[in-house]
Write an enzyme that holds these catalytic residues in place. Structure first.
Site, short mmCIF file in Angstrom:
data_model
loop_
_atom_site.label_atom_id
_atom_site.label_comp_id
_atom_site.label_asym_id
_atom_site.label_seq_id
_atom_site.Cartn_x
_atom_site.Cartn_y
_atom_site.Cartn_z
N ILE A 50 -35.06 -22.17 27.73
CA ILE A 50 -34.21 -21.24 26.98
C ILE A 50 -32.81 -21.79 26.78
CG2 ILE A 50 -33.10 -18.97 27.05
CD1 ILE A 50 -35.57 -17.85 28.36
N CYS A 51 -32.28 -22.43 27.80
CA CYS A 51 -30.88 -22.89 27.78
C CYS A 51 -30.52 -23.71 26.54
CB CYS A 51 -30.55 -23.65 29.05
SG CYS A 51 -30.79 -22.66 30.53
#
Length: 177
Positions: free
Chosen positions: A44-45
């Site tokens: 996700i980052c």
């Protein structure tokens, strides 16, 4: 914790192929967005970081600096940027010693990583916003930009508050003191 001054810290910042030793004073005199993420090389980052990069001019126009922070070493952060995040145009801070995460009470004691969090500091290092979300979902960078605009406005305009969905062209609410 909200509306209190941040605790002192020292750390290593990586930006534009260089390492810098910093402390909390480095964040002073501008709005600072501390963008904590659990760890480098995750799923996700990168989507969030890419979105931050998309809005970097808006942050700059609002006198706000973005700092991505994780408990990874500064060497891991450097490698991740070189390998996968070459588009990044803002600094990363290593919280390898966990002091920053502990200061904000966002250290996941089970795995030693920072919780997915966003903390906004005013130019005097006062905590003005804290968001902590589950690591399975992403943050809206557009919402963070809007929050900076609202905080900047209310900081400059005493006795005024910003209603939901406020923007610079909207009317604020005048309160009596």
């Amino acid at each position: 914790m909200l509306n209190t001054r941040i605790k002192p810290f020292t750390s290593i910042l990586y930006f534009k192929n260089k390492f810098f030793e910093i402390n909390e004073q480095y964040l002073k005199n501008s709005w600072s967005i501390l963008f904590f993420f659990p760890f480098s090389f995750s799923f996700i980052c990168p989507t969030e970081l890419k979105d931050i990069n998309k809005y970097i001019n808006e942050f700059n126009n609002n006198k706000a600096k973005i700092f991505a922070i994780s408990t990874d070493s500064h060497f891991s952060q450097k490698n991740w940027i070189k390998q996968e995040l070459s588009f990044i145009n803002f600094p990363f801070i290593s919280d390898f010693n966990h002091n920053i995460s502990k200061n904000f009470n966002i250290l996941n004691k089970k795995d030693g990583n920072s919780l997915r969090s966003t903390i906004i500091l005013d130019p005097n290092l006062i905590i003005k916003s804290i968001d902590i979300i589950d690591s399975s979902i992403s943050r809206s960078i557009k919402d963070i930009v809007n929050r900076i605009k609202m905080l900047s406005f209310t900081n400059l305009n005493n006795n005024q508050v910003c209603p939901y969905s406020w923007n610079i062209d909207s009317k604020s609410i005048q309160i009596n003191s």
